[in-house]
Design an enzyme around this catalytic site. Structure first.
Site, PDB file in Angstrom:
ATOM      1  N   SER A 113       0.800  -1.225   0.000  1.00 39.34           N
ATOM      2  CA  SER A 113       0.000   0.000   0.000  1.00 39.34           C
ATOM      3  C   SER A 113       0.836   1.280   0.000  1.00 39.34           C
ATOM      4  O   SER A 113       0.296   2.369  -0.165  1.00 39.34           O
ATOM      5  CB  SER A 113      -0.957   0.024   1.196  1.00 39.34           C
ATOM      6  OG  SER A 113      -0.249   0.214   2.398  1.00 39.34           O
ATOM      7  N   LYS A 131       1.333   4.517   6.962  1.00 43.26           N
ATOM      8  CA  LYS A 131       0.560   5.317   6.026  1.00 43.26           C
ATOM      9  C   LYS A 131       1.009   6.773   6.129  1.00 43.26           C
ATOM     10  O   LYS A 131       1.671   7.178   7.082  1.00 43.26           O
ATOM     11  CB  LYS A 131      -0.951   5.259   6.335  1.00 43.26           C
ATOM     12  CG  LYS A 131      -1.583   3.896   6.226  1.00 43.26           C
ATOM     13  CD  LYS A 131      -1.786   3.466   4.800  1.00 43.26           C
ATOM     14  CE  LYS A 131      -2.516   2.160   4.669  1.00 43.26           C
ATOM     15  NZ  LYS A 131      -1.700   0.988   4.929  1.00 43.26           N
TER      16      LYS A 131
END
Length: 142
Positions: free
Chosen positions: A62, A99
């Site tokens: 991701s 993230k």
């Protein structure tokens, strides 16, 4: 992208390696120079605050557009205050993740891969920022 804890940084013995004055061209090659500018210790380069630094290994894809790939080693400083746009290690919904932190207009944990959606942090949700990623180490050849 999940992360798994590797270790605290602690104090490492110095290990100076040669740092060449000449830069390496990423375009057209230039003749190599044998001039050593100084000794470089990777601990000094990558770990600014040993007592507050830890390492985690990335898992998943991701964050590939941010240059973080599966099995990369992330250097994380927990003494830094996370700011909008920082890449962070966060605890959310019982899992650790890496993230990009977005604080405005609404708090979100944003992946850097168009195949994934941002994680919206609802008001009052329990989000723990464990630290800011300061460096990424990945193998070019295994």
């Amino acid at each position: 992208m999940r992360v798994s804890y590797v270790s605290e940084s602690g104090d490492f013995p110095e290990m100076p390696l040669p740092l060449y004055l000449e830069r390496v061209a990423a375009g057209f090659p230039s003749p190599a120079q044998d001039y050593v500018e100084q000794a470089l210790d990777l601990n000094q380069l990558l770990v600014k605050r040993p007592a507050s630094t830890f390492f985690v290994r990335a898992e998943g894809d991701s964050m590939i557009e941010a240059g973080i790939f599966p099995d990369d080693l992330l250097v994380v400083d927990r003494s830094l205050n996370a700011a909008d746009g920082d890449t962070v290690i966060a605890g959310f919904n019982g899992e650790l993740t890496v993230k990009q932190l977005q604080l405005h207009p609404t708090p979100r944990l944003v992946p850097c891969n168009c195949n994934y959606s941002p994680i919206v942090i609802p008001e009052g949700a329990d989000l723990e920022i464990l630290g800011v990623v300061t460096n990424v180490i990945h193998h070019m050849r295994k």
